[in-house]
Design a protein around this motif. Structure first.
Motif, PDB file in Angstrom:
ATOM      1  N   ALA A  95     -43.738  77.578 -12.570  1.00  7.35           N
ATOM      2  CA  ALA A  95     -43.060  78.784 -13.054  1.00  7.35           C
ATOM      3  C   ALA A  95     -42.038  79.289 -12.037  1.00  7.35           C
ATOM      4  N   GLU A  96     -42.437  79.295 -10.767  1.00  4.82           N
ATOM      5  CA  GLU A  96     -41.486  79.714  -9.719  1.00  4.82           C
ATOM      6  C   GLU A  96     -40.276  78.775  -9.675  1.00  4.82           C
ATOM      7  N   ARG A  97     -40.550  77.478  -9.850  1.00  8.70           N
ATOM      8  CA  ARG A  97     -39.429  76.529  -9.840  1.00  8.70           C
ATOM      9  C   ARG A  97     -38.495  76.772 -11.022  1.00  8.70           C
ATOM     10  N   GLU A 103     -32.116  81.012 -11.789  1.00  8.55           N
ATOM     11  CA  GLU A 103     -31.204  81.664 -10.841  1.00  8.55           C
ATOM     12  C   GLU A 103     -30.056  80.745 -10.453  1.00  8.55           C
ATOM     13  N   LEU A 104     -30.380  79.445 -10.268  1.00  2.00           N
ATOM     14  CA  LEU A 104     -29.329  78.475  -9.928  1.00  2.00           C
ATOM     15  C   LEU A 104     -28.307  78.367 -11.055  1.00  2.00           C
ATOM     16  N   GLU A 105     -28.778  78.349 -12.297  1.00  4.25           N
ATOM     17  CA  GLU A 105     -27.855  78.298 -13.419  1.00  4.25           C
ATOM     18  C   GLU A 105     -26.964  79.539 -13.442  1.00  4.25           C
ATOM     19  N   ALA A 109     -22.982  79.695 -13.221  1.00  4.73           N
ATOM     20  CA  ALA A 109     -22.122  80.416 -14.167  1.00  4.73           C
ATOM     21  C   ALA A 109     -21.175  81.365 -13.420  1.00  4.73           C
ATOM     22  N   ASP A 110     -21.714  82.051 -12.381  1.00  9.09           N
ATOM     23  CA  ASP A 110     -20.857  82.935 -11.582  1.00  9.09           C
ATOM     24  C   ASP A 110     -19.745  82.162 -10.896  1.00  9.09           C
ATOM     25  N   ILE A 111     -20.113  80.976 -10.372  1.00 11.63           N
ATOM     26  CA  ILE A 111     -19.097  80.140  -9.703  1.00 11.63           C
ATOM     27  C   ILE A 111     -18.033  79.703 -10.700  1.00 11.63           C
ATOM     28  N   ALA A 112     -18.469  79.332 -11.924  1.00  8.81           N
ATOM     29  CA  ALA A 112     -17.511  78.906 -12.942  1.00  8.81           C
ATOM     30  C   ALA A 112     -16.564  80.049 -13.312  1.00  8.81           C
ATOM     31  N   SER A 113     -17.140  81.265 -13.483  1.00  6.66           N
ATOM     32  CA  SER A 113     -16.276  82.406 -13.797  1.00  6.66           C
ATOM     33  C   SER A 113     -15.312  82.709 -12.651  1.00  6.66           C
TER      34      SER A 113
END
Length: 586
Positions: A95-97, A103-105, A109-113
């Motif tokens: 679950a933690e993974r 969070e990585l996704e 998404a933030d990097i893509a924006s």
């Protein structure tokens, strides 16, 4: 007295031992007052006393094994508990993974924006640069226009003047030039005079005026008596200065002589350096000549080495030679060797059909065969290890499946008995080799028989056998009603939850097809699991049984095509359900 019945023999033997009598059995054993003795004919294969002793020993051994088996069972239960805890921790880590992956996704998404925003900014920058280039072109055009206007302003207007004006202009130009030159010379002389004046004023103010004041002070302070003494002192200082000057002149002459000596020495050293340079040039020429000779020798050596390799190759082509092959021909001259070589070639022509490398080939092939045999042994050993590993992994997989199934089946029986009072149910594992034969009512906790060839049995499914009355035969899923199927499905879910708990569960009207008693039982089980296992249950319902055990209740309403979610009290929820049931009944 001879006794034939074994039971009678045993009872009478005990009786006669009590009263100290003697007894002979049909097997030839003799029982007397001093204990059992063998006498007469003795058949060891039919000795009853020996069998009794063996039975007693076996019973004692069985009791020991039973106690050991109980200890092993307790240890296995502890191990199962530890495995369950480890599985729970593993699921928590999963679950933690998953949370970290989410969070990585989000970061991606933030990097893509941000990348997209960067591209838009770069496009805007390109537009700004283009507009800046246009503005610079406009500025250059304006500057070129200003330069043209300045050029037009600087041109002479001679062409627009009359003849008289041109004559007057031609007469005035030399005068203007002469006056300009005179003005410049006057200006320069004025500047020089002002500079000289400033220098004189500075000298007057800084040096002469100050010196005048000093002299006036000396004159005013001096009197007629002290002047001769000062004059004598000054003359004495003058004499000492002359003597010091003579000494300095003597030292200067000595230094000049030393410099001349050093100069001559330096000229000699320069001459020696020139001689050494000439010697160095001669040595370099000698080294170059030696390098050329060395290069020629190296080329000759390489040629001879090539010839040596060719000769060695020819010697190897001859095959294996005796040890004294070279010692025999060392003291012979070239002609003798050539003659021997010719005779040998003539003799070898008779054996041209014989393979001269047979012995070497045999040795090479033998070595290759040994290498291949060693390689085959290594491959066989590796294959055996791989097969052992596959067998161990298959066995572990089978054990894991068996262990998981046993845990789920045990919890299934417990949960079903909690949901259905007086009923019972269990799970049956179906195997590939049995086909439908897995439907028999065998105990799922009993050990499975191993395949005769050591293969791991393949599982094809799990069957459910339940009885809601606790009497009669069990029923399969096809024979159950919709509500009973729902009970069985919930039982399986709760069994899996006990074996492998999850952090929360989402139920959508699980009690729609259940009777009131089953709804009450399901609510009790959900309440108990939420308290004991620290698990969250989210359920949608239109029945009051689950509402009674809920911690928090949310009501969903629909108004003007918009859904609203509000927290409601238990009384409000119960009133809504009663109203809904009344409306449905009417």
């Amino acid at each position: 007295m001879v006794i034939l019945n074994f039971a009678l023999e045993l009872s009478l033997s005990l009786l006669l031992l009590t009263y100290k009598l003697t007894l002979w059995l049909s097997s030839g054993d003799q029982v007397a007052k001093k204990g059992g003795m063998t006498g007469g004919f003795y058949d060891s294969r039919r000795s009853r006393l020996k069998f009794v002793k063996v039975i007693r020993d076996n019973k004692a051994e069985i009791e020991k094994k039973t106690a050991h088996l109980e200890n092993v069972g307790k240890k296995l239960k502890d191990i199962d508990k530890k495995i369950t805890d480890l599985i729970t921790k593993h699921q928590q880590m999963d679950a933690e993974r998953d949370h970290a992956k989410s969070e990585l996704e989000q970061f991606k998404a933030d990097i893509a924006s941000a990348t997209k925003q960067k591209g838009s900014l770069e496009k805007a920058l390109a537009k700004k640069e283009k507009s800046l280039a246009n503005i610079r072109n406009q500025i250059e055009q304006i500057q070129s226009g200003i330069a043209m206007k300045n050029d037009e302003m600087g041109t002479e207007l001679i062409d627009q003047l009359t003849l008289e004006e041109r004559d007057l202009l031609s007469r005035l130009n030399p005068e203007i030039t002469r006056l300009k030159e005179k003005f410049l010379s006057c200006k320069n002389s004025r500047i020089e005079i002002e500079t000289r004046k400033e220098e004189l004023e500075n000298n007057l103010s800084t040096n002469l005026m100050r010196r005048q004041k000093e002299l006036e002070a000396i004159i005013s302070s001096a009197d007629s008596k002290t002047l001769p003494v000062e004059v004598e002192a000054k003359e004495q200082e003058l004499k000492e200065s002359k003597r010091t000057l003579d000494e300095a002149t003597t030292v200067l002459k000595a230094n000049v002589d030393a410099i001349n000596a050093h100069t001559r020495q330096m000229e000699q050293l320069k001459k020696q350096r020139d001689d050494l340079k000439a010697l160095e040039a001669n040595l370099e020429q000698t080294v170059q000549d030696g390098a050329k000779d060395l290069e020629q020798l190296m080329s000759s050596r390489s040629t001879y080495l090539v010839k040596q390799d060719e000769c060695m190759k020819k010697i190897r082509d001859l095959g294996s030679l005796p040890a004294d092959a070279f010692e025999t021909y060392k003291r012979k001259n070239k002609k003798q060797l050539q003659k021997l070589l010719y005779d040998c070639n003539e003799q070898l022509k008779q054996f041209s059909h014989v393979n001269q490398k047979a012995l070497d080939q045999y040795v090479n092939f033998t070595e290759q065969r040994e290498q291949l045999q060693r390689r085959r042994a290594e491959l066989d050993a590796g294959d055996e290890k791989i097969r052992e590993l596959i067998s161990v992994l298959d066995q572990r997989k089978d054990e894991s499946i068996e262990r998981t199934f046993k845990g789920v089946a045990r919890h299934f029986r417990e949960v079903f008995s909690e949901l259905v009072q007086g009923g019972h149910g269990y799970l049956v594992m179906m195997k590939k080799k049995d086909g439908d034969a897995g439907d028999d009512d065998m105990d799922e906790d009993a050990p499975r028989e191993a395949d005769p060839e050591g293969r791991i049995e393949k599982y094809i499914g799990v069957k459910v056998k339940v009885s809601f009355t606790g009497k009669g035969e069990t029923q399969s899923m096809k024979q159950l009603s919709g509500g009973q199927k729902t009970v069985v499905a919930l039982t399986l879910i709760f069994a899996i939850q006990r074996c492998d708990p999850a952090p929360f569960y989402l139920f959508d009207e699980i009690d729609a097809a259940l009777d009131p008693q089953y709804r009450t039982a399901v609510g009790s089980v959900v309440r108990r699991l939420a308290d004991l296992a620290d698990t969250q249950f989210i359920a949608t319902t239109f029945r009051p049984e689950i509402l009674k055990v809920a911690d928090k209740i949310y009501g969903v309403t629909h108004k003007n095509r918009v859904s609203f979610i509000n927290v409601v009290s238990k009384e409000q929820a119960m009133d809504f359900i009663e109203h809904d049931q009344t409306a449905n009944a009417s």
